[in-house]
Design an enzyme around this catalytic site. Structure first.
Site, PDB file in Angstrom:
ATOM      1  N   SER A  80      48.392  46.344  20.452  1.00 37.70           N
ATOM      2  CA  SER A  80      47.669  47.165  21.414  1.00 37.70           C
ATOM      3  C   SER A  80      47.918  46.647  22.824  1.00 37.70           C
ATOM      4  CB  SER A  80      46.174  47.202  21.036  1.00 37.70           C
ATOM      5  OG  SER A  80      45.501  48.239  21.717  1.00 37.70           O
TER       6      SER A  80
ATOM      7  N   ASP B 233      46.253  57.039  14.747  1.00 39.24           N
ATOM      8  CA  ASP B 233      45.656  56.120  15.724  1.00 39.24           C
ATOM      9  C   ASP B 233      44.804  56.896  16.732  1.00 39.24           C
ATOM     10  OD1 ASP B 233      45.109  54.269  17.776  1.00 39.24           O
ATOM     11  OD2 ASP B 233      46.983  53.208  17.437  1.00 39.24           O
TER      12      ASP B 233
ATOM     13  N   HIS C 241      44.199  52.552  14.165  1.00 38.53           N
ATOM     14  CA  HIS C 241      44.563  51.500  15.132  1.00 38.53           C
ATOM     15  C   HIS C 241      44.367  50.156  14.451  1.00 38.53           C
ATOM     16  CE1 HIS C 241      45.574  50.368  19.226  1.00 38.53           C
ATOM     17  NE2 HIS C 241      44.542  49.551  19.274  1.00 38.53           N
TER      18      HIS C 241
END
Length: 225
Positions: free
Chosen positions: A120, A174, A205
């Site tokens: 991320s 996601d 995610h």
């Protein structure tokens, strides 16, 4: 240098590591977040490796109401149509990662045996730093992420890393960083000539076991090289 280094969790797979993986966590997490991944890897497939999991600095995050948390940069907006990331924060964090690379050099591990990795926000920093780094790295591992400051890469890219192996992976469901947005980053890098491997998984995610196996295969290849 040591006074300015980010604190980090370190795991070594052998007493005298010859390679290193510097792995940045996501927004609001810390260096412990991806510690368990090392236990999931078949370390017999890897050379003696030091995994470094730094803790991002604490900073206010705009999209979370200014709440102070561990973050590699401020996120200014939920809007994916424009620039979301705080450029100054990205550049500051890249400099801190460069300091971690320099420490590995001082401990006897050259850049060519170092992988920058992240999830991320951390993956965004791995991409930003790795593609601008002055010396050839072993590879860049970018999970559930995107290319930050994408419009500046062409003018800032490090010549030594224009052919660095990149592994990008993303969940098709996601809800934090949309799959299509991340895919545009991958397409931009491919169009620029980077040798990029792109993988998708049926997840949100997060990380999944199939992805860990693919990461293991990729690390075994780039660290052996």
């Amino acid at each position: 240098m040591s006074a300015n280094l980010l604190p980090a969790v370190e795991i070594t797979t052998a007493p005298t590591p010859t390679h290193a993986v510097i792995w940045m966590h996501g927004l609001g997490a810390d260096g412990h977040d991806f510690e368990p991944v090392v236990d999931e890897l078949d370390i017999d497939r890897l050379p003696p490796t030091r995994f470094v999991f730094p803790h991002a600095p604490q900073r206010p995050v705009t999209i979370n109401g200014g709440y102070i948390m561990r973050a590699w940069y401020d996120i200014l907006s939920q809007d994916f149509s424009g620039r979301r990331e705080d450029a100054a924060g990205v550049i500051e964090s890249a400099a801190q990662v460069e300091a971690l690379i320099a420490r590995e050099n001082a401990r006897g591990i050259p850049d060519s045996r170092i992988v920058l990795a992240g999830f991320s926000q951390g993956g965004a920093i791995a991409l930003h730093t790795g593609l601008r780094h002055a010396s050839r790295l072993a590879g860049v591992l970018a999970l559930s992420t995107y290319l930050p400051l994408a419009d500046t890469l062409a003018g800032e890219a490090g010549e030594a890393n224009r052919d660095v192996p990149i592994f990008m992976a993303h969940g098709v469901a996601d809800p934090v960083i949309p799959h299509d947005f991340a895919r545009r980053s991958a397409d931009q890098l491919t169009a620029a000539g980077y040798p990029l491997a792109w993988k998708t998984y049926r997840m949100e995610h997060s990380l999944c076991l199939e992805e860990v196996r693919d990461i293991e295969d990729w690390l075994a290849t780039v660290l052996a090289a």
